[in-house]
Design a protein around this motif. Structure first.
Motif, PDB file in Angstrom:
ATOM      1  N   MET A   1     -72.026 -15.554  -7.923  1.00 48.08           N
ATOM      2  CA  MET A   1     -71.124 -14.458  -8.268  1.00 48.08           C
ATOM      3  C   MET A   1     -69.688 -14.955  -8.411  1.00 48.08           C
ATOM      4  O   MET A   1     -68.895 -14.378  -9.166  1.00 48.08           O
ATOM      5  N   GLU A   2     -69.341 -16.042  -7.700  1.00 45.90           N
ATOM      6  CA  GLU A   2     -68.008 -16.623  -7.854  1.00 45.90           C
ATOM      7  C   GLU A   2     -67.833 -17.230  -9.242  1.00 45.90           C
ATOM      8  O   GLU A   2     -66.722 -17.247  -9.776  1.00 45.90           O
ATOM      9  N   VAL A   3     -68.915 -17.740  -9.810  1.00 47.84           N
ATOM     10  CA  VAL A   3     -68.847 -18.257 -11.179  1.00 47.84           C
ATOM     11  C   VAL A   3     -68.568 -17.118 -12.156  1.00 47.84           C
ATOM     12  O   VAL A   3     -67.755 -17.255 -13.078  1.00 47.84           O
ATOM     13  N   VAL A   4     -69.235 -15.994 -11.951  1.00 48.94           N
ATOM     14  CA  VAL A   4     -68.974 -14.831 -12.802  1.00 48.94           C
ATOM     15  C   VAL A   4     -67.532 -14.366 -12.639  1.00 48.94           C
ATOM     16  O   VAL A   4     -66.852 -14.021 -13.621  1.00 48.94           O
ATOM     17  N   ASN A   5     -67.035 -14.374 -11.409  1.00 45.57           N
ATOM     18  CA  ASN A   5     -65.647 -13.974 -11.174  1.00 45.57           C
ATOM     19  C   ASN A   5     -64.663 -14.948 -11.812  1.00 45.57           C
ATOM     20  O   ASN A   5     -63.590 -14.540 -12.281  1.00 45.57           O
ATOM     21  N   TRP A   6     -65.003 -16.242 -11.822  1.00 49.34           N
ATOM     22  CA  TRP A   6     -64.119 -17.221 -12.452  1.00 49.34           C
ATOM     23  C   TRP A   6     -64.107 -17.061 -13.974  1.00 49.34           C
ATOM     24  O   TRP A   6     -63.074 -17.228 -14.618  1.00 49.34           O
ATOM     25  N   VAL A   7     -65.243 -16.746 -14.554  1.00 48.34           N
ATOM     26  CA  VAL A   7     -65.318 -16.580 -16.010  1.00 48.34           C
ATOM     27  C   VAL A   7     -64.550 -15.340 -16.444  1.00 48.34           C
ATOM     28  O   VAL A   7     -63.869 -15.347 -17.475  1.00 48.34           O
ATOM     29  N   VAL A   8     -64.636 -14.257 -15.670  1.00 45.50           N
ATOM     30  CA  VAL A   8     -63.980 -13.005 -16.028  1.00 45.50           C
ATOM     31  C   VAL A   8     -62.571 -13.007 -15.436  1.00 45.50           C
ATOM     32  O   VAL A   8     -62.405 -12.999 -14.216  1.00 45.50           O
ATOM     33  N   PRO A   9     -61.512 -13.043 -16.247  1.00 48.12           N
ATOM     34  CA  PRO A   9     -60.142 -13.076 -15.711  1.00 48.12           C
ATOM     35  C   PRO A   9     -59.740 -11.731 -15.105  1.00 48.12           C
ATOM     36  O   PRO A   9     -60.400 -10.703 -15.314  1.00 48.12           O
ATOM     37  N   LEU A  10     -58.632 -11.740 -14.363  1.00 46.45           N
ATOM     38  CA  LEU A  10     -58.175 -10.536 -13.687  1.00 46.45           C
ATOM     39  C   LEU A  10     -57.754  -9.455 -14.678  1.00 46.45           C
ATOM     40  O   LEU A  10     -57.926  -8.264 -14.412  1.00 46.45           O
ATOM     41  N   THR A  11     -57.212  -9.844 -15.818  1.00 45.22           N
ATOM     42  CA  THR A  11     -56.812  -8.844 -16.811  1.00 45.22           C
ATOM     43  C   THR A  11     -58.017  -8.072 -17.343  1.00 45.22           C
ATOM     44  O   THR A  11     -57.929  -6.871 -17.600  1.00 45.22           O
ATOM     45  N   VAL A  12     -59.149  -8.747 -17.480  1.00 38.40           N
ATOM     46  CA  VAL A  12     -60.366  -8.067 -17.928  1.00 38.40           C
ATOM     47  C   VAL A  12     -60.868  -7.119 -16.837  1.00 38.40           C
ATOM     48  O   VAL A  12     -61.350  -6.017 -17.130  1.00 38.40           O
ATOM     49  N   VAL A  13     -60.751  -7.518 -15.579  1.00 41.18           N
ATOM     50  CA  VAL A  13     -61.141  -6.641 -14.480  1.00 41.18           C
ATOM     51  C   VAL A  13     -60.279  -5.375 -14.480  1.00 41.18           C
ATOM     52  O   VAL A  13     -60.778  -4.258 -14.283  1.00 41.18           O
ATOM     53  N   CYS A  14     -58.970  -5.547 -14.707  1.00 46.34           N
ATOM     54  CA  CYS A  14     -58.087  -4.377 -14.802  1.00 46.34           C
ATOM     55  C   CYS A  14     -58.487  -3.486 -15.968  1.00 46.34           C
ATOM     56  O   CYS A  14     -58.471  -2.246 -15.865  1.00 46.34           O
ATOM     57  N   GLY A  15     -58.848  -4.095 -17.088  1.00 46.88           N
ATOM     58  CA  GLY A  15     -59.304  -3.314 -18.228  1.00 46.88           C
ATOM     59  C   GLY A  15     -60.598  -2.577 -17.950  1.00 46.88           C
ATOM     60  O   GLY A  15     -60.801  -1.444 -18.416  1.00 46.88           O
TER      61      GLY A  15
ATOM     62  N   SER B   1     -64.939  -5.807  -9.405  1.00 46.20           N
ATOM     63  CA  SER B   1     -63.877  -4.809  -9.511  1.00 46.20           C
ATOM     64  C   SER B   1     -63.647  -4.085  -8.189  1.00 46.20           C
ATOM     65  O   SER B   1     -62.500  -3.822  -7.808  1.00 46.20           O
ATOM     66  N   VAL B   2     -64.708  -3.767  -7.464  1.00 48.64           N
ATOM     67  CA  VAL B   2     -64.539  -3.035  -6.218  1.00 48.64           C
ATOM     68  C   VAL B   2     -63.881  -3.918  -5.159  1.00 48.64           C
ATOM     69  O   VAL B   2     -63.108  -3.428  -4.316  1.00 48.64           O
ATOM     70  N   CYS B   3     -64.140  -5.217  -5.168  1.00 44.69           N
ATOM     71  CA  CYS B   3     -63.470  -6.121  -4.224  1.00 44.69           C
ATOM     72  C   CYS B   3     -61.982  -6.244  -4.556  1.00 44.69           C
ATOM     73  O   CYS B   3     -61.139  -6.266  -3.646  1.00 44.69           O
ATOM     74  N   CYS B   4     -61.655  -6.324  -5.838  1.00 42.83           N
ATOM     75  CA  CYS B   4     -60.239  -6.349  -6.232  1.00 42.83           C
ATOM     76  C   CYS B   4     -59.544  -5.045  -5.858  1.00 42.83           C
ATOM     77  O   CYS B   4     -58.380  -5.050  -5.438  1.00 42.83           O
ATOM     78  N   LEU B   5     -60.244  -3.939  -6.011  1.00 39.49           N
ATOM     79  CA  LEU B   5     -59.656  -2.644  -5.680  1.00 39.49           C
ATOM     80  C   LEU B   5     -59.381  -2.532  -4.180  1.00 39.49           C
ATOM     81  O   LEU B   5     -58.308  -2.076  -3.765  1.00 39.49           O
ATOM     82  N   ALA B   6     -60.337  -2.936  -3.352  1.00 40.37           N
ATOM     83  CA  ALA B   6     -60.119  -2.910  -1.903  1.00 40.37           C
ATOM     84  C   ALA B   6     -59.004  -3.865  -1.499  1.00 40.37           C
ATOM     85  O   ALA B   6     -58.210  -3.574  -0.598  1.00 40.37           O
ATOM     86  N   HIS B   7     -58.923  -5.008  -2.158  1.00 39.77           N
ATOM     87  CA  HIS B   7     -57.851  -5.972  -1.890  1.00 39.77           C
ATOM     88  C   HIS B   7     -56.485  -5.383  -2.225  1.00 39.77           C
ATOM     89  O   HIS B   7     -55.496  -5.654  -1.529  1.00 39.77           O
TER      90      HIS B   7
ATOM     91  N   LEU C   1     -58.349 -16.128   3.660  1.00 38.70           N
ATOM     92  CA  LEU C   1     -58.723 -15.918   2.258  1.00 38.70           C
ATOM     93  C   LEU C   1     -57.506 -15.610   1.400  1.00 38.70           C
ATOM     94  O   LEU C   1     -57.437 -16.023   0.237  1.00 38.70           O
ATOM     95  N   GLU C   2     -56.547 -14.876   1.956  1.00 40.93           N
ATOM     96  CA  GLU C   2     -55.343 -14.564   1.194  1.00 40.93           C
ATOM     97  C   GLU C   2     -54.525 -15.812   0.922  1.00 40.93           C
ATOM     98  O   GLU C   2     -53.873 -15.921  -0.123  1.00 40.93           O
ATOM     99  N   ALA C   3     -54.545 -16.777   1.841  1.00 40.32           N
ATOM    100  CA  ALA C   3     -53.825 -18.031   1.616  1.00 40.32           C
ATOM    101  C   ALA C   3     -54.424 -18.821   0.467  1.00 40.32           C
ATOM    102  O   ALA C   3     -53.725 -19.630  -0.163  1.00 40.32           O
ATOM    103  N   GLN C   4     -55.697 -18.600   0.164  1.00 39.37           N
ATOM    104  CA  GLN C   4     -56.350 -19.268  -0.962  1.00 39.37           C
ATOM    105  C   GLN C   4     -56.142 -18.536  -2.281  1.00 39.37           C
ATOM    106  O   GLN C   4     -56.748 -18.905  -3.282  1.00 39.37           O
ATOM    107  N   ASP C   5     -55.295 -17.483  -2.257  1.00 42.23           N
ATOM    108  CA  ASP C   5     -54.972 -16.701  -3.454  1.00 42.23           C
ATOM    109  C   ASP C   5     -56.221 -16.049  -4.046  1.00 42.23           C
ATOM    110  O   ASP C   5     -56.398 -15.982  -5.260  1.00 42.23           O
ATOM    111  N   ARG C   6     -57.086 -15.542  -3.163  1.00 49.66           N
ATOM    112  CA  ARG C   6     -58.288 -14.855  -3.601  1.00 49.66           C
ATOM    113  C   ARG C   6     -58.019 -13.364  -3.701  1.00 49.66           C
ATOM    114  O   ARG C   6     -57.133 -12.820  -3.035  1.00 49.66           O
ATOM    115  N   THR C   7     -58.813 -12.702  -4.527  1.00 55.09           N
ATOM    116  CA  THR C   7     -58.661 -11.259  -4.735  1.00 55.09           C
ATOM    117  C   THR C   7     -59.730 -10.460  -3.999  1.00 55.09           C
ATOM    118  O   THR C   7     -59.957  -9.292  -4.314  1.00 55.09           O
ATOM    119  N   ASP C   8     -60.387 -11.073  -3.020  1.00 54.26           N
ATOM    120  CA  ASP C   8     -61.398 -10.373  -2.224  1.00 54.26           C
ATOM    121  C   ASP C   8     -61.190 -10.677  -0.746  1.00 54.26           C
ATOM    122  O   ASP C   8     -62.148 -10.969  -0.019  1.00 54.26           O
TER     123      ASP C   8
END
Length: 644
Positions: free
Chosen positions: A194-208, A441-447, A458-465
């Protein structure tokens, strides 16, 4: 210690005896420490701690027993605390009206899909409600966020489109689709794919995706309302308009409360400054009195210098001024005195008005529980409908209590064709939606919604979850469907729309979904087969407004995440680059907005989340900096391998 027992309290006209006794007693302890090498620091510190009350509740002038006290006992006791008891205590502390209101924020999406599937016999309502409620309780217990449990929308949409011959699915194929989708998502979570899927999909697409799904959700609620009539019954467009207008009033920001909070904070800081000044005066006073007692005591060691008095424990000095500090607290009012301007009859009327008509309060002390208000409105009209329904009505009356099964064998009579239909028609269209909206998307939203609950590592690693990880959500969705669908549960997942709706209605902790879970389980157990009648009687006008509010909250969160991503990118840029004009925030925001809007527009037009994500990814690679980011990533990987 004999000097300590026979030391008399001197009479002084300058200083009260109650202030001289503690320091005199401590000075004696210091003298004893210098003359007796067998007395260790731990015993002296324990005797100081027992100075006021003594080891057994005695007074300060009584002999002190050298009872040792291990300061490390409390941390060990805290570590030995039962985690179940601690979690129950946390749930009890967060059990508020806001949490109860937030628990109802997802019903606008849950009730229409669940009742529609049950009405067409695609699911069994009793087991579906019970297992969905149990999933709510487990997720609320494990995560301290209002993580919702929703039906898988793509599978539900295909199932509601018609029979198997018409391209839809029956009950068996719905069950197999949920099991297969859960197995795939569980595999992605356990293997970290799932991290590979998250890496392929950028944050701007998640916002969209959040913007597109939010607009679709809001438009769905509005379409349901527009299918009603303006009159002819209470469930009409007029009721929806009235509820929408009241929601705008209830959900507005309370500016007066924020201002009063700032003023109260300023007054509290002034009180703290005054108290600290008085404590400093007490410290200097006690030091001077200690110097006087050094010369008056005959049994004091002559080698005791002025520095010994200044090295006294700070806790002793603070304890000597505790009475004056408490008196200062009582003397300084925390809030300005309230002087009523109106008569007692008028003030009594205002109190009664505020209690009975709290929903009309302009500046409430706590946010309005909008979910409770809407649910009460819908319940009142539903009760009126069932009470006035005749024998020829569409409702199954009278209501039946208990009797309906909550655990069934949903795989009874399944065939290989059911597995094939479920995978091709249900699982494949659902997987992109689950991976993108129900996990990433739900992990980014909770973050974004709960920054105070982020994991620091995890926040020090600049993660969105950093609040709830993608691995945890993937495993949750996988186990929820893989284990519960064979027992009668409908295919469920976590959704960003439900989380946004519950947050908008006041939920901030997992307590809200625990409450909702027990409500679903109680409805399935006590009302049994009549649960469909109760849910079907709720007005569509009220449910449509709840769905629209949840969708608009998701849109606002997606836009906010987009702006926040630009601000974070600006903070990473050095000041020289920012001043030289290399980094233009407006330009970056325009690029990110275009990619997000392409994603959202395709989702709205095609009603397919996977199509929108693919279109947004292409726009990011061509219009955005996707190619440059990919080249930089490959160079970084090559340099890392070369160094190794």
């Amino acid at each position: 210690m004999q000097n300590q027992q026979h030391l008399q309290r001197p009479s002084s006209s300058k200083h009260p005896p109650s202030l001289t006794t503690p320091l005199l007693h401590d000075a004696t302890l210091s003298n004893t420490m210098t003359n007796n090498d067998n007395v260790n620091d731990h015993e002296i510190s324990s005797s100081r701690c027992n100075e006021d009350t003594g080891p057994n509740g005695t007074q300060a002038n009584e002999p002190i027993n050298n009872t040792t006290h291990n300061d490390d006992d409390e941390p060990h006791q805290h570590k030995r605390t039962n985690p179940i008891t601690s979690r129950l205590r946390s749930l009890h502390q967060t059990l508020t009206v806001s949490e109860l209101s937030g628990s109802l924020g997802d019903l606008g999406t849950f009730i229409p899909l669940t009742t529609a599937l049950a009405r067409q016999r695609k699911i069994s309502l009793g087991p579906a409600l019970f297992w969905a409620g149990l999933s709510n309780v487990i997720t609320g217990w494990m995560w301290d966020v209002p993580m919702c449990v929703q039906p898988m929308k793509s599978i539900a949409a295909v199932a509601l489109s018609g029979s198997v011959e018409e391209g839809g699915m029956d009950a068996l194929s719905v069950t197999t689709a949920g099991i297969l989708a859960g197995g795939v998502v569980l595999f992605l979570g356990v293997t970290n794919l799932m991290e590979v899927v998250n890496w392929v999909v950028p944050l701007t697409v998640v916002c969209g995706i959040q913007v597109g799904v939010g607009v679709r959700l809001a438009s769905k609620g509005m379409k349901d309302v527009m299918d009603l009539t303006w009159g002819g019954g209470y469930d009409c467009i007029g009721l929806a308009v009235g509820c929408a207008v009241m929601c705008l009033f209830w959900l507005r920001e309370n500016e007066k409360k924020e201002d009063s909070g700032k003023n109260g904070q300023g007054r509290q800081e002034e009180r703290d400054d005054m108290i600290s000044q008085v404590n400093d005066q007490d410290v200097s006073l006690n030091v001077e009195m200690g110097q006087c007692q050094q010369h008056q005591s005959e049994n004091m060691n002559s080698s005791l210098h002025h520095e010994n008095v200044h090295s006294l424990d700070s806790t002793m000095l603070s304890s000597s001024s505790s009475e004056r500090t408490s008196a200062l607290h009582s003397a300084i009012p925390s809030e300005p005195p309230f002087t009523p301007k109106s008569s007692s009859l008028s003030s009594c009327f205002h109190k009664i008005w505020n209690k009975t008509c709290c929903c009309l309060h302009l500046h409430p002390s706590t946010p309005h529980p909008v979910g409770i208000y809407l649910f009460l409105i819908g319940s009142i009209f539903a009760a009126i409908t069932l009470a006035t329904a005749g024998p020829d009505s569409a409702y199954d009356l009278p209501l039946h209590f208990f009797g309906a099964p909550i655990v069934i064998n949903a795989l009874k009579g399944v065939s290989p064709s059911d597995w094939s239909i479920g995978f091709l028609r249900g699982t494949l269209p659902q997987l992109p939606l689950t991976a993108l909206n129900s996990v990433i998307s739900v992990c980014c939203l909770a973050h974004n919604l709960y920054p105070e609950k982020r994991n620091a590592a995890l926040e020090a690693q600049d993660r969105t979850d950093a609040v709830v990880t993608r691995r945890e959500v993937s495993i949750s969705v996988g186990l929820m469907n893989l284990l519960l669908c064979p027992l009668g549960s409908m295919p469920n997942c976590h959704g960003a729309g439900g989380l946004a709706g519950q947050h908008r209605f006041g939920a901030r902790h997992g307590t809200s979904v625990v409450i909702l879970g027990f409500f679903k389980m109680g409805l399935a157990v006590f009302f049994g087969s009549s649960a469909l009648t109760l849910l079907d009687a709720l007005p569509v006008a009220v449910l449509g407004v709840m769905v629209a509010i949840a969708g608009l909250e998701l849109v606002g969160t997606g836009v906010g995440m987009l702006v926040e991503s630009v601000e974070k990118e600006k903070e990473k840029v050095t000041g020289c680059r920012a001043r030289s004009g290399i980094f233009d925030p407006k330009k970056v925001l325009r690029e990110k907005t275009l990619v997000a809007m392409v994603t959202g527009s395709v989702i709205i037009a095609t009603s397919r989340t996977d199509y929108g994500a693919l279109a947004g990814w292409v726009a990011h690679m061509i219009y955005g900096n996707g190619i440059l980011d990919f080249v930089a990533w490959t160079k970084k990987k090559r340099s890392g391998r070369t160094s190794v």
